[in-house]
Design a protein around this motif. Structure first.
Motif, PDB file in Angstrom:
ATOM      1  N   TYR A 267       0.849  -1.188   0.000  1.00 22.25           N
ATOM      2  CA  TYR A 267       0.000   0.000   0.000  1.00 22.25           C
ATOM      3  C   TYR A 267       0.888   1.243   0.000  1.00 22.25           C
ATOM      4  O   TYR A 267       1.873   1.317   0.734  1.00 22.25           O
ATOM      5  N   PRO A 268       0.574   2.225  -0.829  1.00 24.82           N
ATOM      6  CA  PRO A 268       1.445   3.413  -0.917  1.00 24.82           C
ATOM      7  C   PRO A 268       1.434   4.240   0.368  1.00 24.82           C
ATOM      8  O   PRO A 268       0.478   4.201   1.142  1.00 24.82           O
TER       9      PRO A 268
ATOM     10  N   GLY B 289      -0.062  -3.815  25.150  1.00 19.65           N
ATOM     11  CA  GLY B 289       0.588  -3.290  23.954  1.00 19.65           C
ATOM     12  C   GLY B 289      -0.009  -3.953  22.726  1.00 19.65           C
ATOM     13  O   GLY B 289      -0.640  -5.012  22.817  1.00 19.65           O
ATOM     14  N   LEU B 290       0.200  -3.333  21.574  1.00 16.26           N
ATOM     15  CA  LEU B 290      -0.298  -3.877  20.316  1.00 16.26           C
ATOM     16  C   LEU B 290       0.876  -4.342  19.462  1.00 16.26           C
ATOM     17  O   LEU B 290       1.988  -3.832  19.583  1.00 16.26           O
ATOM     18  N   ASP B 291       0.633  -5.302  18.588  1.00 15.61           N
ATOM     19  CA  ASP B 291       1.691  -5.807  17.714  1.00 15.61           C
ATOM     20  C   ASP B 291       1.068  -6.399  16.460  1.00 15.61           C
ATOM     21  O   ASP B 291       0.731  -7.577  16.419  1.00 15.61           O
ATOM     22  N   PHE B 292       0.879  -5.567  15.456  1.00 14.05           N
ATOM     23  CA  PHE B 292       0.406  -6.048  14.154  1.00 14.05           C
ATOM     24  C   PHE B 292       1.020  -5.172  13.075  1.00 14.05           C
ATOM     25  O   PHE B 292       1.463  -4.047  13.335  1.00 14.05           O
ATOM     26  N   PHE B 293       1.090  -5.699  11.854  1.00 15.79           N
ATOM     27  CA  PHE B 293       1.630  -4.909  10.748  1.00 15.79           C
ATOM     28  C   PHE B 293       1.040  -5.430   9.452  1.00 15.79           C
ATOM     29  O   PHE B 293       1.251  -6.567   9.058  1.00 15.79           O
ATOM     30  N   ASP B 294       0.283  -4.582   8.805  1.00 15.50           N
ATOM     31  CA  ASP B 294      -0.403  -4.933   7.559  1.00 15.50           C
ATOM     32  C   ASP B 294      -0.059  -3.877   6.520  1.00 15.50           C
ATOM     33  O   ASP B 294      -0.400  -2.702   6.682  1.00 15.50           O
ATOM     34  N   ALA B 295       0.634  -4.279   5.484  1.00 16.93           N
ATOM     35  CA  ALA B 295       1.012  -3.342   4.422  1.00 16.93           C
ATOM     36  C   ALA B 295       0.045  -3.391   3.248  1.00 16.93           C
ATOM     37  O   ALA B 295       0.296  -2.787   2.208  1.00 16.93           O
ATOM     38  N   SER B 296      -1.089  -4.083   3.418  1.00 22.34           N
ATOM     39  CA  SER B 296      -2.063  -4.159   2.330  1.00 22.34           C
ATOM     40  C   SER B 296      -3.139  -3.082   2.452  1.00 22.34           C
ATOM     41  O   SER B 296      -3.952  -2.922   1.540  1.00 22.34           O
TER      42      SER B 296
END
Length: 418
Positions: A63-64, A324-331
């Motif tokens: 995702y840009p 705490g949070l821990d996620f990573f989505d590049a879409s």
């Protein structure tokens, strides 16, 4: 009908069960969520000699608008924070150091490399900063081993890095007036069945002992260790298993950090919290969303998130569980990802706080399982949304999905130009 009017009507329904809604909203303001910085740049960091992402971690999508500099990342975080009610924390990894173009090895990192983050946290009036040594995406972790490596020189490098990270965390705590949670997670493990499970764990224990031998006042820093079931490249065996770290944490007075994606798919972290709290003063969480494996999807308001929040609230553990949070989505849009996940964590806490937990506990003690099930199900459709909308309005952040328009505008004016 105004948001206030809807709130007053909804409040009446909860108050029938002795739920003090006004008091709950005041309490909710004081529960900080540690928002992870690495959603904004796909766990890339800002090292001069930046390596490829490794350590059994994967980020998919293109995702840009990905943040390329510390200033861009802070700008994106500011936008997300403006859409999230409450006062929260930021969770940093060591790879987000700012070294002014100088190549600084991880075992040589100092507080001065994070001064900009501390100054920014003060400007934004954050609740505090948390920290993580980065034991992946590095040539000395190229074979998937760090603190348990058979090569003593490599182990000592990572030991020095973890000690440096704890000193940086101490700096955060002193500057911001609230202790920094420093969490140690390592990717160490083997792809196929090991011929020796014990020796790597002995080395890991010895390494951790050296890391924690440097005493730092818990007024400024709180140490945590985080387990994992498996990762890409460590499918058969992970050195730092749950049993290893739970035992180490309990024996050495450290926090055991539970990541919701780091267990077998049939295990739930919500079911572990009460047991952990019986033997630990505090527990730390990394809330993520595993889809069949540790995929780190954006947190949604699903059954497990609600159950985690219920376990925290019904056991009066809001001051004992560090969330705490821990996620990573590049879409998807990264600012939207932060906003969705954090708002959902807060929603789950509010949902739990609006539940008549004491009454439901008594029903269980009395063996009245019929009424217990009836009420637990009926409360799922109580007008929780009206309370949430009012909380957002009072906090000065967008109500319902209107925040998405701000993200779209930010994407058009800022993200699309990167």
């Amino acid at each position: 009908m105004t948001t206030k009017q809807s709130y007053e009507l909804a409040k009446q329904q909860y108050e029938k069960w002795g739920v003090n809604v006004d008091a709950i909203l005041e309490q909710l303001k004081n529960i900080p969520i540690s928002i992870h910085c690495w959603q904004g740049d796909d766990v890339a960091g800002f090292e001069v000699n930046k390596g490829e992402l490794s350590g059994g971690i994967d980020v998919t999508g293109n995702y840009p608008g990905k943040a390329r500099t510390p200033d861009e990342l802070r700008s994106d975080l500011e936008k997300a924070l403006s859409l999230i009610p409450g006062k929260h924390r930021l969770n940093l990894h060591a790879i987000y150091a700012e070294t002014n173009g100088e190549a600084v090895e991880r075992d040589q990192l100092e507080p001065k490399h994070f001064e900009n983050w501390v100054n920014w946290a003060k400007e934004q009036e954050l609740h505090g900063l948390d920290f993580n040594p980065t034991l992946f995406s590095h040539e000395k972790a190229g074979d998937g081993l760090t603190l348990s490596h058979p090569n003593e020189e490599i182990r000592e490098f990572w030991i020095r890095h973890c000690i440096a990270s704890r000193k940086i965390a101490e700096y955060f705590g002193k500057e911001l007036g609230t202790p920094c949670l420093t969490n140690v997670w390592i990717p160490d493990g083997y792809k196929d069945i090991p011929s020796d499970r014990l020796t790597p764990r002995q080395r890991l224990k010895e390494s951790l002992d050296k890391v924690f031998a440097v005493e730092i006042d818990e007024q400024y820093n709180i140490d945590a260790v985080e387990s994992k079931l498996f990762g890409i490249g460590s499918e058969a065996y992970v050195v730092g298993s749950h049993e290893f770290y739970m035992g180490y944490a309990l024996k050495n007075n450290k926090l055991c950090l539970l990541d919701t994606g780091h267990y077998h798919p049939t295990e739930t972290v919500s079911n572990k919290i009460s047991s952990m709290l019986m033997f630990s003063d505090k527990v730390a969480l990394h809330v993520s969303r595993p889809v069949r494996w540790d995929s780190d999807h954006v947190v949604i308001l699903d059954d497990e998130l609600r159950e985690i929040a219920l376990e925290i609230v019904r056991n009066d553990a809001a001051d004992k569980v560090m969330i705490g949070l821990d996620f990573f989505d590049a879409s998807i849009n990264r600012v939207a990802a932060w906003t969705i996940g954090t708002r959902n964590m807060i929603k789950a806490l509010l949902y739990a706080m609006l539940t008549p937990n004491a009454y439901l506990k008594q029903l269980q003690e009395d063996g009245n399982f019929t009424e217990r099930l009836v009420l637990m199900e009926e409360f799922k459709t109580y007008p929780f949304g009206a309370i949430w909308d009012y909380y957002c309005e009072q906090a000065g952040v967008p109500v319902k999905e209107t925040w998405l328009e701000e993200v779209k505008q930010y994407e058009k004016e800022v993200l699309a130009k990167r």
